[in-house]
Design an enzyme around this catalytic site. Structure first.
Site, PDB file in Angstrom:
ATOM      1  N   GLU A 185      80.617  35.857  48.228  1.00  0.00           N
ATOM      2  CA  GLU A 185      81.873  35.124  48.193  1.00  0.00           C
ATOM      3  C   GLU A 185      81.794  33.860  49.039  1.00  0.00           C
ATOM      4  O   GLU A 185      81.153  33.841  50.093  1.00  0.00           O
ATOM      5  CB  GLU A 185      83.019  36.005  48.699  1.00  0.00           C
ATOM      6  CG  GLU A 185      83.286  37.205  47.819  1.00  0.00           C
ATOM      7  CD  GLU A 185      84.461  38.044  48.288  1.00  0.00           C
ATOM      8  OE1 GLU A 185      84.729  39.079  47.644  1.00  0.00           O
ATOM      9  OE2 GLU A 185      85.115  37.673  49.294  1.00  0.00           O
ATOM     10  N   ASP A 238      77.198  43.362  44.691  1.00  0.00           N
ATOM     11  CA  ASP A 238      77.972  42.575  45.650  1.00  0.00           C
ATOM     12  C   ASP A 238      77.370  42.679  47.047  1.00  0.00           C
ATOM     13  O   ASP A 238      77.057  43.790  47.509  1.00  0.00           O
ATOM     14  CB  ASP A 238      79.408  43.101  45.707  1.00  0.00           C
ATOM     15  CG  ASP A 238      80.428  42.076  45.262  1.00  0.00           C
ATOM     16  OD1 ASP A 238      80.126  40.866  45.311  1.00  0.00           O
ATOM     17  OD2 ASP A 238      81.542  42.482  44.879  1.00  0.00           O
ATOM     18  N   ASP A 253      82.072  45.149  45.542  1.00  0.00           N
ATOM     19  CA  ASP A 253      82.544  45.724  46.798  1.00  0.00           C
ATOM     20  C   ASP A 253      83.941  46.305  46.638  1.00  0.00           C
ATOM     21  O   ASP A 253      84.467  46.949  47.545  1.00  0.00           O
ATOM     22  CB  ASP A 253      82.487  44.698  47.929  1.00  0.00           C
ATOM     23  CG  ASP A 253      83.338  43.471  47.673  1.00  0.00           C
ATOM     24  OD1 ASP A 253      83.941  43.372  46.593  1.00  0.00           O
ATOM     25  OD2 ASP A 253      83.396  42.599  48.568  1.00  0.00           O
ATOM     26  N   SER A 254      84.527  46.124  45.442  1.00  0.00           N
ATOM     27  CA  SER A 254      85.771  46.815  45.100  1.00  0.00           C
ATOM     28  C   SER A 254      85.578  48.323  45.108  1.00  0.00           C
ATOM     29  O   SER A 254      86.554  49.084  45.094  1.00  0.00           O
ATOM     30  CB  SER A 254      86.277  46.358  43.728  1.00  0.00           C
ATOM     31  OG  SER A 254      85.231  46.380  42.769  1.00  0.00           O
ATOM     32  N   GLU A 257      88.445  33.591  40.956  1.00  0.00           N
ATOM     33  CA  GLU A 257      89.491  34.610  41.024  1.00  0.00           C
ATOM     34  C   GLU A 257      90.823  34.006  41.438  1.00  0.00           C
ATOM     35  O   GLU A 257      90.904  33.268  42.415  1.00  0.00           O
ATOM     36  CB  GLU A 257      89.105  35.719  41.998  1.00  0.00           C
ATOM     37  CG  GLU A 257      90.144  36.834  42.080  1.00  0.00           C
ATOM     38  CD  GLU A 257      89.652  38.085  42.775  1.00  0.00           C
ATOM     39  OE1 GLU A 257      90.460  39.021  42.942  1.00  0.00           O
ATOM     40  OE2 GLU A 257      88.460  38.137  43.150  1.00  0.00           O
ATOM     41  N   LYS A 304      75.830  39.054  44.231  1.00  0.00           N
ATOM     42  CA  LYS A 304      77.013  38.186  44.261  1.00  0.00           C
ATOM     43  C   LYS A 304      77.482  38.048  45.697  1.00  0.00           C
ATOM     44  O   LYS A 304      77.452  39.020  46.456  1.00  0.00           O
ATOM     45  CB  LYS A 304      78.144  38.759  43.401  1.00  0.00           C
ATOM     46  CG  LYS A 304      79.395  37.857  43.372  1.00  0.00           C
ATOM     47  CD  LYS A 304      80.433  38.373  42.389  1.00  0.00           C
ATOM     48  CE  LYS A 304      81.240  39.520  42.952  1.00  0.00           C
ATOM     49  NZ  LYS A 304      82.096  39.125  44.102  1.00  0.00           N
TER      50      LYS A 304
END
EC number: 2.1.2.11
Length: 297
Positions: free
Chosen positions: A149, A117, A78-79, A215, A147
């Site tokens: 979070e 993501d 999602d970056s 992270e 993925k």
């Protein structure tokens, strides 16, 4: 006989062999035919103590270059919100904006494990939302895994996805989608907060995640967690003891503008080379140097 051939080839193909250490040559295609990297290969590498690299990627051409380089895992992060769409944070990006990027990466990387993501807002409300979002990435984009979070708070979502046959990579420590709650870009897991980070790591592993990104976590804590877990850990600002490492490719290759985060090592100056090439091209066009005779029919 066929079983013996399959077993022998599994020991020599790209996906079953550990990544080639830096400075060594990759085996030729003739001596080691490549196959798709699967989640069980990452587990095997952890057991054998082999470290591996993951990079973010957002398009076909770059995915092809990284796949050719032997990068075993590619993350359509999602970056992309920051480096593709120019948002200030990862929060605004949507599933509809990410799916076309994942499609391109899957087409460009026939050997790598491609992870997509799940963006902010697509899974937080519960397992049903997570399953709907992940299913879109698997069916519409061809992702091999997703993925998400969070630690304990998303354990039910992870369990639901894995039960549905969708491999899940977890992400703990600093979670960019929660930047507003966390008060900015801050190291997580210091002091008393270490116990919660450990609990998050254990929770996602027990829920069925095949790996976990850590992270901006203190290196000592990341070492402790890596030793506790049977699933691979992937570090980004989490020290050298993690089983794998991940960077945003624009940071790694020197395309990002501004000061790089402390955990980034730049391996090239792609941004500088692009600017140089663009300036030279424009000068050649303006000066009548390009196109030359060899470029004409």
């Amino acid at each position: 006989m066929s079983e013996q051939i399959s077993e022998q080839s599994e020991q020599n193909v790209y996906g079953a062999c550990p990544p080639v250490p830096a400075g060594e040559s990759s085996p030729s295609a003739a001596s080691a035919p490549r196959t798709k990297v699967r989640t069980h290969h990452l587990q095997k590498w952890k057991a054998e103590g082999h470290k591996w690299a993951m990079l973010t990627v957002y398009d076909y051409s770059t995915a092809r270059a990284f796949d050719d380089a032997g990068i075993p895992v590619l993350l359509v992060g999602d970056s992309a919100a920051n480096v593709v769409y120019g948002y200030d944070t990862t929060v605004p990006i949507s599933i509809d904006e990410l799916i076309p990027l994942v499609r391109g990466v899957v087409r460009g990387a026939p050997h790598a494990l491609v992870v997509a993501d799940l963006p902010f807002g697509s899974y937080e409300s519960g397992p049903s939302a997570a399953l709907a979002a992940a299913t879109r990435f698997m069916k519409e984009a061809g992702a091999h895994a997703v993925k998400l979070e969070g630690g304990e708070r998303v354990a039910e979502q992870i369990a639901c996805l894995t039960a549905a046959g969708i491999p899940v990579m977890a992400h703990i420590g600093f979670t960019p989608q929660s930047v507003n709650t966390l008060g900015g870009f801050r190291v997580q897991g210091r002091g008393d907060a270490a116990e919660q980070t450990i609990a998050d790591a254990i929770a996602v592993a027990e829920a069925g995640a095949f790996s976990v990104v850590m992270e901006m976590v203190p290196a000592e804590l990341a070492t402790q967690i890596t030793g506790k877990l049977t699933i691979p850990t992937i570090g980004i600002g989490a020290g050298p003891s993690c089983d794998g490492q991940v960077l945003v490719w624009q940071d790694m290759a020197g395309l990002s503008s501004g000061k790089a985060p402390r955990f980034v090592k730049r391996y090239a100056d792609v941004g500088g080379e692009l600017r140089r090439a663009a300036v030279q091209y424009a000068q050649d066009v303006a000066g009548g140097v390009f196109p030359a005779e060899e470029h004409c029919f």
